[in-house]
Write a protein that holds these residues in place. Structure first.
Motif, mmCIF file in Angstrom:
data_model
loop_
_atom_site.group_PDB
_atom_site.id
_atom_site.type_symbol
_atom_site.label_atom_id
_atom_site.label_comp_id
_atom_site.label_asym_id
_atom_site.label_seq_id
_atom_site.Cartn_x
_atom_site.Cartn_y
_atom_site.Cartn_z
ATOM 1 N N ASP A 63 35.385 46.363 87.276
ATOM 2 C CA ASP A 63 35.131 44.926 87.191
ATOM 3 C C ASP A 63 33.745 44.631 86.627
ATOM 4 N N GLY A 64 32.857 45.598 86.674
ATOM 5 C CA GLY A 64 31.511 45.416 86.152
ATOM 6 C C GLY A 64 30.866 46.756 85.869
ATOM 7 N N VAL A 65 29.873 46.747 84.967
ATOM 8 C CA VAL A 65 29.121 47.953 84.625
ATOM 9 C C VAL A 65 27.644 47.588 84.586
ATOM 10 N N SER A 66 26.822 48.452 85.175
ATOM 11 C CA SER A 66 25.378 48.238 85.168
ATOM 12 C C SER A 66 24.671 49.497 84.680
ATOM 13 N N MET A 67 23.419 49.318 84.270
ATOM 14 C CA MET A 67 22.581 50.438 83.848
ATOM 15 C C MET A 67 21.128 49.972 83.903
ATOM 16 N N ALA A 68 20.315 50.665 84.664
ATOM 17 C CA ALA A 68 18.915 50.274 84.807
ATOM 18 C C ALA A 68 18.009 51.354 84.244
ATOM 19 N N PHE A 69 17.271 51.004 83.221
ATOM 20 C CA PHE A 69 16.244 51.864 82.638
ATOM 21 C C PHE A 69 16.809 53.187 82.122
ATOM 22 N N GLY A 70 18.021 53.139 81.586
ATOM 23 C CA GLY A 70 18.648 54.365 81.108
ATOM 24 C C GLY A 70 19.106 54.330 79.662
ATOM 25 N N ILE A 71 19.392 53.149 79.118
ATOM 26 C CA ILE A 71 19.999 53.108 77.792
ATOM 27 C C ILE A 71 19.047 53.635 76.720
#
Length: 252
Positions: free
Chosen positions: A133-141
């Motif tokens: 339902d959702g995707v997150s990414m913190a300080f990784g891309i």
């Protein structure tokens, strides 16, 4: 997830995470035990506020299934289940060291029924189409070699209308505050990192932030990957950007 499953998940080969740019997988294994403390110090404590903004933008509801990429020590999944306990969160990261620290934090928070951690990389997600339902990414891309491929994978695994929240550091520009922030990034971050860990990792941090595209340019890259992107939100006097998006009906 019980202890047996956790050990099995963390023993999976991380070949998928090797061969990425410096800053992924093995490099973070060496600083995993100090990563959270370093984040607090180097971000002046603002990283918690930034993660909170990312979670809020996902508009989580009961029963949602969420994927957190570059999950590290599981700060973002833990913030998600703190806000909405009736979630299922899968955290993925190429660093076994970071995942091990995350597992211990999850057990202390008694959140092992809601959060599952697995090794892997963003360019090759081991999940079916439209399974989150959702995707997150913190300080990784910024650490991902093929960002376009990773963004297309994010689009593939999120359901139609599902929300995406990416946090990333960037070099502030314009004004006295931005100048001070740049000095912090270029001089103080490597110096403090060298005192608390290895200077090499934090020289890499400075370079990777300097090299990352400007927020408006990266938003275009997200759009080209088939995500419908809102205007990037500037956080921390321009030191961080929040990219909020939804899955477009047709990929470009």
């Amino acid at each position: 997830m019980d202890g047996t499953n956790a050990k099995r998940n963390l023993s999976i080969s991380t070949k998928a995470g090797t061969g990425l740019v410096d800053g992924s997988g093995a490099m973070f294994d060496g600083i995993a035990g100090r990563y959270d403390r370093l984040n607090r110090v180097l971000s002046l404590g603002l990283d918690r506020t930034w993660r909170s903004a990312a979670v809020e933008s996902l508009q989580l509801g009961p029963g949602y299934r969420v994927l957190d990429l570059a999950t590290g020590t599981a700060d973002l999944p833990l913030e998600m289940v703190r806000r909405e306990p009736r979630l299922e969160v899968v955290g993925l990261d190429p660093s076994l060291g970071m995942l091990g620290v995350g597992e211990r934090k999850i057990r202390r928070a008694e959140a092992h029924h809601q959060i599952r951690l697995v090794p892997g990389c963003a360019e090759r997600l081991p999940f079916p189409d439209e399974s989150f339902d959702g995707v997150s990414m913190a300080f990784g891309i910024r650490n991902v070699r093929d960002r376009t491929r990773a963004l297309r994978e994010i689009r593939r695994v999120v359901r139609p209308g599902g929300r995406v929240a990416l946090l990333e550091l960037n070099e502030p520009r314009g004004g006295l505050i931005a100048l001070l922030a740049r000095l912090h990034l270029r001089i103080l971050v490597p110096a403090i990192g060298a005192l608390l860990s290895s200077s090499a990792e934090y020289r890499y941090l400075r370079r990777s932030v300097e090299d990352f595209p400007r927020p408006e340019r990266f938003a275009i890259t997200m759009t080209e990957a088939g995500l419908r992107v809102a205007e990037p939100r500037s956080l921390g006097f321009g030191a961080c950007s929040l990219f909020s998006a939804q899955k477009s009906e047709a990929a470009s």
